[in-house]
Scaffold this active site. Structure first.
Site, mmCIF file in Angstrom:
data_model
loop_
_atom_site.group_PDB
_atom_site.id
_atom_site.type_symbol
_atom_site.label_atom_id
_atom_site.label_comp_id
_atom_site.label_asym_id
_atom_site.label_seq_id
_atom_site.Cartn_x
_atom_site.Cartn_y
_atom_site.Cartn_z
ATOM 1 N N ASN A 1 67.496 12.441 -43.189
ATOM 2 C CA ASN A 1 68.905 12.877 -43.210
ATOM 3 C C ASN A 1 69.118 12.987 -44.709
ATOM 4 O O ASN A 1 69.530 12.006 -45.427
ATOM 5 C CB ASN A 1 69.587 11.939 -42.513
ATOM 6 C CG ASN A 1 71.215 12.607 -42.765
ATOM 7 O OD1 ASN A 1 71.541 13.703 -42.967
ATOM 8 N ND2 ASN A 1 72.194 11.742 -42.169
ATOM 9 N N LYS B 1 71.560 14.533 -45.950
ATOM 10 C CA LYS B 1 72.969 14.657 -46.261
ATOM 11 C C LYS B 1 73.325 15.717 -47.009
ATOM 12 O O LYS B 1 72.482 16.695 -47.191
ATOM 13 C CB LYS B 1 73.658 13.117 -46.811
ATOM 14 C CG LYS B 1 73.341 12.235 -45.706
ATOM 15 C CD LYS B 1 73.873 10.928 -46.028
ATOM 16 C CE LYS B 1 73.293 9.767 -44.906
ATOM 17 N NZ LYS B 1 74.071 8.556 -45.142
ATOM 18 N N HIS C 1 77.414 11.793 -36.568
ATOM 19 C CA HIS C 1 77.219 10.971 -37.688
ATOM 20 C C HIS C 1 78.632 10.311 -38.204
ATOM 21 O O HIS C 1 79.747 11.065 -38.294
ATOM 22 C CB HIS C 1 76.587 11.699 -38.835
ATOM 23 C CG HIS C 1 76.172 10.681 -39.622
ATOM 24 N ND1 HIS C 1 76.834 9.951 -40.682
ATOM 25 C CD2 HIS C 1 74.738 10.350 -40.078
ATOM 26 C CE1 HIS C 1 75.882 9.063 -41.276
ATOM 27 N NE2 HIS C 1 74.825 9.336 -41.010
ATOM 28 N N GLU D 1 79.724 9.483 -41.020
ATOM 29 C CA GLU D 1 80.258 10.189 -42.143
ATOM 30 C C GLU D 1 81.129 11.571 -41.663
ATOM 31 O O GLU D 1 82.277 11.569 -42.184
ATOM 32 C CB GLU D 1 79.217 10.588 -43.061
ATOM 33 C CG GLU D 1 78.617 9.400 -43.650
ATOM 34 C CD GLU D 1 77.141 9.581 -44.352
ATOM 35 O OE1 GLU D 1 76.775 10.674 -44.206
ATOM 36 O OE2 GLU D 1 76.633 8.568 -44.774
ATOM 37 N N GLU E 1 73.234 3.858 -35.430
ATOM 38 C CA GLU E 1 73.372 3.651 -36.909
ATOM 39 C C GLU E 1 74.552 2.898 -37.161
ATOM 40 O O GLU E 1 76.014 3.279 -37.214
ATOM 41 C CB GLU E 1 73.722 5.166 -37.608
ATOM 42 C CG GLU E 1 72.249 6.030 -37.310
ATOM 43 C CD GLU E 1 72.315 6.860 -38.819
ATOM 44 O OE1 GLU E 1 71.299 7.232 -39.401
ATOM 45 O OE2 GLU E 1 73.370 7.323 -39.061
ATOM 46 N N GLY F 1 73.534 2.836 -46.034
ATOM 47 C CA GLY F 1 73.549 2.933 -47.548
ATOM 48 C C GLY F 1 73.927 1.478 -47.976
ATOM 49 O O GLY F 1 74.251 1.553 -49.247
ATOM 50 N N SER G 1 69.660 1.996 -43.869
ATOM 51 C CA SER G 1 68.895 1.455 -44.705
ATOM 52 C C SER G 1 67.588 1.009 -44.232
ATOM 53 O O SER G 1 67.000 0.055 -44.907
ATOM 54 C CB SER G 1 69.584 -0.120 -45.257
ATOM 55 O OG SER G 1 70.865 0.168 -45.650
ATOM 56 N N GLY H 1 68.249 8.034 -44.236
ATOM 57 C CA GLY H 1 69.144 8.591 -45.230
ATOM 58 C C GLY H 1 68.545 8.430 -46.549
ATOM 59 O O GLY H 1 67.662 9.028 -47.056
HETATM 60 P P1 PGA Z 1 70.614 5.428 -45.073
HETATM 61 O O1 PGA Z 1 71.373 6.488 -44.209
HETATM 62 O O2 PGA Z 1 69.166 5.265 -44.582
HETATM 63 O O3 PGA Z 1 71.124 5.928 -46.573
HETATM 64 O O4 PGA Z 1 71.246 4.010 -44.774
HETATM 65 C C1 PGA Z 1 71.152 6.550 -42.881
HETATM 66 C C2 PGA Z 1 71.899 7.710 -42.001
HETATM 67 O O5 PGA Z 1 73.379 7.762 -42.765
HETATM 68 O O6 PGA Z 1 71.594 8.498 -41.557
#
Ligand code: PGA
Length: 245
Positions: free
Chosen positions: A8, A10, A96, A98, A166, A172, A209, A230
């Protein structure tokens, strides 16, 4: 079963990075033979599909969003599911945290978007996850089940369905839930699908993560059918090491 590994990106990347990273992924061979999917910004899907054709498809493409409106029409700025299909998207990420937080994604728009993409045979990657405060309360399982109930409002039937757990507190942050916590939620997801959507072939992912250092432990959990990655997917070396878990 081959694991599903979705990058992903983003709102990251550039034409140069797409050309560079995808030429690496097109050549990469992974011992465990996972299905690799790249969710790059929608604007780059056509370029990625061309690279895929030229170099031989070793990965599939995913969109990161779709219009809640169907087909064509007077919706300035929107991109429909049929357009994304034409650009080569086989999957799309939906729900998601976000987008739920920053883009006010409502249940109504989630349902329309899923319906529109199923209509184009694009597989939804439906994300659920609780905040830290909900995790610390006893009700996190109810919260997650309520998020899953959005799927019951979709009119089209699911053949294949990908659901990604998630936890917001893991995205993150470098914090990863314990194996027991991951397994518990993925079992909950599978039981929900079995109960309410028994005809759907479910693929349950973990995301938050994921890195080269922890991918093997996570991907070897029996309930985990794959991962959504991510930050680590933006560095091809890290992403290749996740794919060779
Ligand atoms: P991350 O994000 O691997 O940076 O924690 C995962 C995601 O938001 O899909």
């Amino acid at each position: 079963m081959s694991k599903l590994i979705i990058a992903n990106w983003k709102m990251n990347g550039s034409i140069e990075q797409i050309e560079h990273d995808l030429s690496i992924y097109a050549k990469s061979v992974y011992t465990n033979n996972p299905s690799v999917v790249l969710a790059i910004p929608n604007i780059y899907l056509y370029l990625a599909a061309q690279i895929q054709n030229k170099l031989g498809a070793k990965f599939s493409l995913a969109a990161q969003d779709v219009s809640k409106f169907r087909n064509y029409g007077a919706y300035t700025g929107e991109i429909s599911a049929s357009m994304l299909k034409e650009l080569g998207a086989k999957y799309f990420i939906i729900g998601h945290s976000e987008r739920r937080t920053y883009l006010n994604e409502t249940e109504d728009s989630l349902v329309h978007k899923i319906d529109n993409t199923l209509n184009e045979e694009i597989i939804p990657v439906f994300c659920i996850g609780e905040s830290k405060s909900i995790r610390e309360s006893v009700e996190y399982r109810d919260f997650l089940e309520n998020q899953l109930k959005t799927l019951l409002k979709v009119k089209s039937s699911f053949d294949k369905l990908v659901i990604a757990y998630e936890p917001i507190w893991a995205i993150g942050t470098g914090i990863v839930p314990t194996s027991e916590q991951i397994s518990e939620v993925l079992k909950l997801i599978k039981a929900f699908v079995q109960n309410y959507l028994p005809h759907a072939k479910i693929t349950a992912l973990y995301g938050g993560s994921v890195s080269g250092g922890n991918a093997s432990e996570i991907l070897n959990l029996p309930e985990v059918d794959g991962v959504l990655v991510g930050g680590a997917s933006l560095k091809p070396g890290d992403f290749v090491s996740i794919c060779t878990y």
